[in-house]
Design a protein around this motif. Structure first.
Motif: not given
Length: 341
Positions: A253-276
């Motif tokens: 469960m702890a490792s899955l939480q870290e994976r979700i956190k990394l995916i959230q950061e990746e999605i945020a980066a893609l959204v910011n890139e699209g906004n830029n």
């Protein structure tokens, strides 16, 4: 004795189900109703090789009254009932195991509110469990006992419950992993069709589950250091094994939480890139439209002395001037964008 159908309700005393073990061959549980349980409790000394399991629904207000009238449970058990949802813990009081176990509801749907508490009192001859909502692990245990699975001792019943709890968590983790794998595949394929909010909800559920369940292995290890005398060595060994299995589930469960956190950061980066990118396009359009707006504003003034007003090719000259300034402005804008990359 006819076996009662499986139900999530309770009788007038709050009893959901009751079983006596050690009476039938190979430790198979024999169903009990509330009156039969009272008779057994009154003469428990006559049945030293037997033990009973009584499961109560605390949503029925008669449950706690019945327990007070017919059982001498440690005061710590009743205190834990009124504490509300707490982190998992297992302690010894008056030579009795008092456990507060958190589990997911029977119809768990990845919602933080789908987590509830199970209270247990376990001694050598009596196991009492109580809950306010139907829980997945305790229902799995009921099904196992109902289908004739043998239970050797009261501690083995607790071990079976903890393993059912771990199995339910494993299914939840597997479902979450499959969901996260699908989201990662979409990201790798360039398909951003998952909102961060949905991942956030999944992560919050896992965080709450892990926060409530993380103390369980430590509590069991502390118990195993000084178990009650009536706990057999084989039961202590199986309890130690189930604790290790549960720790592995928590680690997943702890490792899955870290994976979700990394995916959230990746999605945020893609959204910011699209906004830029959208902001850059809007800036380019504004810059390209700036020369023509300025010149149109100047030439549109209703005053004398406007240049090229009487020239036969004045319009063409103005167009060339506007095109030149627009090209220069566009070149400067794109050059600045390349420099920022």
């Amino acid at each position: 004795m006819q076996q009662a159908p499986l139900s999530y309700g309770s009788d007038a005393s709050g009893l959901v189900c009751g079983y006596v073990f050690g009476r039938a061959q190979e430790g198979v549980g024999v169903p009990l109703n509330a009156d039969e349980a009272c008779a057994w409790l009154d003469h428990r000394d006559r049945h030293p090789s037997e033990f009973i399991w009584l499961h109560y629904n605390l949503a029925n207000t008669a449950s706690e009254k019945w327990l007070n009238e017919h059982l001498s449970l440690p005061e710590e058990f009743y205190e834990s009932l009124h504490e509300g949802p707490r982190s998992t813990r297992i302690e010894v009081a008056d030579n009795t195991l008092i456990a507060v176990v958190n589990d997911v509801l029977h119809d768990f749907s990845f919602d933080p509110s789908d987590i509830s508490t199970l209270w247990l009192s376990v001694d050598q001859q009596v196991v009492i469990s109580a809950r306010r909502k139907p829980l997945r692990a305790i229902d799995s245990l009921r099904n196992a006992v109902r289908n004739g699975e043998p239970i050797r001792s009261s501690v083995e019943l607790l071990i079976h419950l903890l393993r059912d709890q771990a199995d339910a968590l494993i299914k939840i983790v597997r479902h979450a992993i499959a969901t996260v794998d699908g989201i990662e595949d979409n990201l790798l394929a360039g398909k951003l069709n998952t909102k961060r909010a949905s991942l956030g909800e999944l992560r919050r559920v896992l965080v709450r589950l892990r926060r409530l369940l993380a103390p369980e292995p430590a509590a069991l290890f502390r118990l195993l250091q000084r178990p009650p005398r009536w706990v057999a060595e084989i039961d202590a060994q199986e309890l130690r094994q189930s604790t290790e299995e549960f720790s592995m589930v928590l680690a997943d469960m702890a490792s899955l939480q870290e994976r979700i956190k990394l995916i959230q950061e990746e999605i945020a980066a893609l959204v910011n890139e699209g906004n830029n990118h959208s902001l850059f396009v809007l800036t380019i359009v504004t810059v390209l439209a700036l020369p023509i707006n300025i010149i149109a504003g100047l030439l549109g003034m209703n005053v004398g002395g406007i240049p090229l007003a009487d020239a036969p090719h004045g319009f063409l000259v103005v167009v060339l001037i506007v095109a030149s300034f627009t090209a220069i402005a566009g070149w400067l804008a794109f050059r600045r964008q390349r420099d920022l990359r």
